[in-house]
Write a protein that holds these residues in place. Structure first.
Motif, PDB file in Angstrom:
ATOM      1  N   PRO A 178       0.813  -1.228   0.000  1.00  0.00           N
ATOM      2  CA  PRO A 178       0.000   0.000   0.000  1.00  0.00           C
ATOM      3  C   PRO A 178       0.844   1.275   0.000  1.00  0.00           C
ATOM      4  N   LEU A 179       1.956   1.276   0.738  1.00  0.00           N
ATOM      5  CA  LEU A 179       2.809   2.458   0.782  1.00  0.00           C
ATOM      6  C   LEU A 179       3.460   2.728  -0.572  1.00  0.00           C
ATOM      7  N   LEU A 180       3.890   1.660  -1.250  1.00  0.00           N
ATOM      8  CA  LEU A 180       4.502   1.820  -2.561  1.00  0.00           C
ATOM      9  C   LEU A 180       3.475   2.296  -3.589  1.00  0.00           C
ATOM     10  N   VAL A 181       2.240   1.818  -3.463  1.00  0.00           N
ATOM     11  CA  VAL A 181       1.175   2.294  -4.358  1.00  0.00           C
ATOM     12  C   VAL A 181       0.901   3.772  -4.096  1.00  0.00           C
ATOM     13  N   PHE A 182       0.875   4.173  -2.816  1.00  0.00           N
ATOM     14  CA  PHE A 182       0.707   5.591  -2.482  1.00  0.00           C
ATOM     15  C   PHE A 182       1.785   6.430  -3.147  1.00  0.00           C
ATOM     16  N   PHE A 183       3.026   5.970  -3.058  1.00  0.00           N
ATOM     17  CA  PHE A 183       4.136   6.700  -3.668  1.00  0.00           C
ATOM     18  C   PHE A 183       3.953   6.801  -5.180  1.00  0.00           C
ATOM     19  N   ALA A 184       3.584   5.696  -5.822  1.00  0.00           N
ATOM     20  CA  ALA A 184       3.431   5.690  -7.276  1.00  0.00           C
ATOM     21  C   ALA A 184       2.300   6.612  -7.723  1.00  0.00           C
ATOM     22  N   VAL A 185       1.162   6.550  -7.031  1.00  0.00           N
ATOM     23  CA  VAL A 185       0.020   7.397  -7.396  1.00  0.00           C
ATOM     24  C   VAL A 185       0.363   8.861  -7.193  1.00  0.00           C
ATOM     25  N   PHE A 186       1.028   9.171  -6.087  1.00  0.00           N
ATOM     26  CA  PHE A 186       1.404  10.568  -5.849  1.00  0.00           C
ATOM     27  C   PHE A 186       2.347  11.074  -6.931  1.00  0.00           C
ATOM     28  N   MET A 187       3.377  10.293  -7.266  1.00  0.00           N
ATOM     29  CA  MET A 187       4.334  10.731  -8.268  1.00  0.00           C
ATOM     30  C   MET A 187       3.665  10.936  -9.622  1.00  0.00           C
ATOM     31  N   LEU A 188       2.655  10.144  -9.916  1.00  0.00           N
ATOM     32  CA  LEU A 188       1.945  10.264 -11.187  1.00  0.00           C
ATOM     33  C   LEU A 188       1.041  11.494 -11.230  1.00  0.00           C
ATOM     34  N   LEU A 189       0.459  11.842 -10.076  1.00  0.00           N
ATOM     35  CA  LEU A 189      -0.561  12.892 -10.056  1.00  0.00           C
ATOM     36  C   LEU A 189      -0.167  14.106  -9.222  1.00  0.00           C
ATOM     37  N   ARG A 190       1.082  14.228  -8.836  1.00  0.00           N
ATOM     38  CA  ARG A 190       1.465  15.270  -7.885  1.00  0.00           C
ATOM     39  C   ARG A 190       1.198  16.688  -8.386  1.00  0.00           C
ATOM     40  N   ASP A 191       1.199  16.902  -9.698  1.00  0.00           N
ATOM     41  CA  ASP A 191       0.972  18.243 -10.244  1.00  0.00           C
ATOM     42  C   ASP A 191      -0.414  18.386 -10.850  1.00  0.00           C
ATOM     43  N   VAL A 234      -3.827  14.218  -1.975  1.00  0.00           N
ATOM     44  CA  VAL A 234      -5.021  13.748  -1.268  1.00  0.00           C
ATOM     45  C   VAL A 234      -5.627  12.542  -1.984  1.00  0.00           C
ATOM     46  N   PHE A 235      -5.598  12.544  -3.313  1.00  0.00           N
ATOM     47  CA  PHE A 235      -6.118  11.382  -4.045  1.00  0.00           C
ATOM     48  C   PHE A 235      -5.274  10.142  -3.745  1.00  0.00           C
ATOM     49  N   ALA A 236      -3.950  10.311  -3.684  1.00  0.00           N
ATOM     50  CA  ALA A 236      -3.079   9.186  -3.322  1.00  0.00           C
ATOM     51  C   ALA A 236      -3.414   8.677  -1.924  1.00  0.00           C
ATOM     52  N   THR A 237      -3.745   9.586  -1.018  1.00  0.00           N
ATOM     53  CA  THR A 237      -4.168   9.196   0.333  1.00  0.00           C
ATOM     54  C   THR A 237      -5.472   8.418   0.275  1.00  0.00           C
ATOM     55  N   LEU A 238      -6.398   8.875  -0.577  1.00  0.00           N
ATOM     56  CA  LEU A 238      -7.681   8.195  -0.747  1.00  0.00           C
ATOM     57  C   LEU A 238      -7.482   6.762  -1.248  1.00  0.00           C
ATOM     58  N   VAL A 239      -6.486   6.556  -2.065  1.00  0.00           N
ATOM     59  CA  VAL A 239      -6.168   5.206  -2.550  1.00  0.00           C
ATOM     60  C   VAL A 239      -5.497   4.381  -1.453  1.00  0.00           C
ATOM     61  N   THR A 299       8.186   7.222   2.354  1.00  0.00           N
ATOM     62  CA  THR A 299       8.187   5.917   1.693  1.00  0.00           C
ATOM     63  C   THR A 299       9.502   5.170   1.890  1.00  0.00           C
ATOM     64  N   PHE A 300      10.620   5.887   1.783  1.00  0.00           N
ATOM     65  CA  PHE A 300      11.917   5.228   1.808  1.00  0.00           C
ATOM     66  C   PHE A 300      12.784   5.627   3.006  1.00  0.00           C
ATOM     67  N   GLY A 301      12.759   6.906   3.372  1.00  0.00           N
ATOM     68  CA  GLY A 301      13.640   7.377   4.433  1.00  0.00           C
ATOM     69  C   GLY A 301      13.332   6.785   5.792  1.00  0.00           C
ATOM     70  N   LEU A 302      12.063   6.814   6.204  1.00  0.00           N
ATOM     71  CA  LEU A 302      11.705   6.300   7.518  1.00  0.00           C
ATOM     72  C   LEU A 302      11.969   4.797   7.648  1.00  0.00           C
ATOM     73  N   PRO A 303      11.586   3.966   6.670  1.00  0.00           N
ATOM     74  CA  PRO A 303      11.936   2.538   6.790  1.00  0.00           C
ATOM     75  C   PRO A 303      13.444   2.298   6.852  1.00  0.00           C
ATOM     76  N   VAL A 304      14.213   3.056   6.078  1.00  0.00           N
ATOM     77  CA  VAL A 304      15.673   2.880   6.101  1.00  0.00           C
ATOM     78  C   VAL A 304      16.233   3.241   7.473  1.00  0.00           C
ATOM     79  N   LEU A 305      15.724   4.315   8.069  1.00  0.00           N
ATOM     80  CA  LEU A 305      16.180   4.709   9.398  1.00  0.00           C
ATOM     81  C   LEU A 305      15.876   3.621  10.425  1.00  0.00           C
TER      82      LEU A 305
END
Length: 203
Positions: free
Chosen positions: A16-29, A43-48, A170-176
């Motif tokens: 789910p987190l990776l899908v959130f990242f992908a949807v946001f990157m696709l629709l961020r603008d 917000v749409f990525a959050t809705l997904v 998506t990436f920083g917190l898990p790596v930490l």
């Protein structure tokens, strides 16, 4: 707990987190029309993300018949803060969610130290067998880590762009988190259950 394929378990936990990242990157603008409302890409990525996390958590429970306290609390906070972001079309609530989660975990661990209860061991004992003094040391260190992560999350979302925060989430917190456990490998070795060492030295 029923055995589950590590690949399937990781997919359900991080998918789910990776899908959130992908949807946001696709629709961020862009903005997306949903039920007559214009939602930002964030917000749409959050809705997904929110229903996907609910579904993946329920799937994990169906497969294992077990959920950790952290998984349940995380799900509740995601639904609450993610729901507020979608309802009010305001990404700030979702950005604050990690802060609330980390402060809640830090508070619970700090309370367990104060009450001299091994709540962390009750959650992780099957995977990481440690002597009581090891659990106390790990609980103290995790409490500090969660407070630090809460502060870092606040700094990042308040001072950086949405893209930077989403990448950090998506990436920083898990790596930490991974780096924390790697850095504490000596603690796990020194205080391993059944070890004859006294564990009196410093890690």
């Amino acid at each position: 707990m029923r055995p589950v394929s590590p690949v399937l378990k990781s997919t359900l936990e991080y998918g789910p987190l990776l899908v959130f990242f992908a949807v946001f990157m696709l629709l961020r603008d862009r903005t997306v029309a949903v039920a007559g409302r214009e939602l930002s890409g964030f917000v749409f990525a959050t809705l997904v993300f929110v229903p996907m996390l609910v579904a993946s958590t329920l799937a994990l429970w169906a497969l294992t018949r077990r959920l950790s306290v952290m998984q349940v609390m995380t799900l509740v906070l995601v639904v609450v803060f993610g729901g507020l972001s979608v309802w009010l079309n305001d990404p700030r609530f979702f950005k604050m969610k990690p802060t609330m989660i980390y402060l809640l975990f830090a508070g619970l661990l700090g309370l367990s130290l104060g009450l001299r209860r091994n709540w962390l061991g009750a959650v992780l004992g099957d995977a990481v067998p440690l002597r009581p003094e090891g659990w106390r040391a790990l609980t103290l260190r995790l409490t500090g880590l969660f407070v630090a992560l809460a502060v870092v999350n606040e700094v990042v979302w308040r001072t950086q762009s949405d893209s930077v925060w989403v990448s950090f989430k998506t990436f920083g917190l898990p790596v930490l988190m991974v780096l924390f456990f790697v850095a504490n490998a000596g603690l796990f070795t020194r205080y391993a259950a059944g070890d004859s060492e006294t564990g009196a030295g410093r890690d």
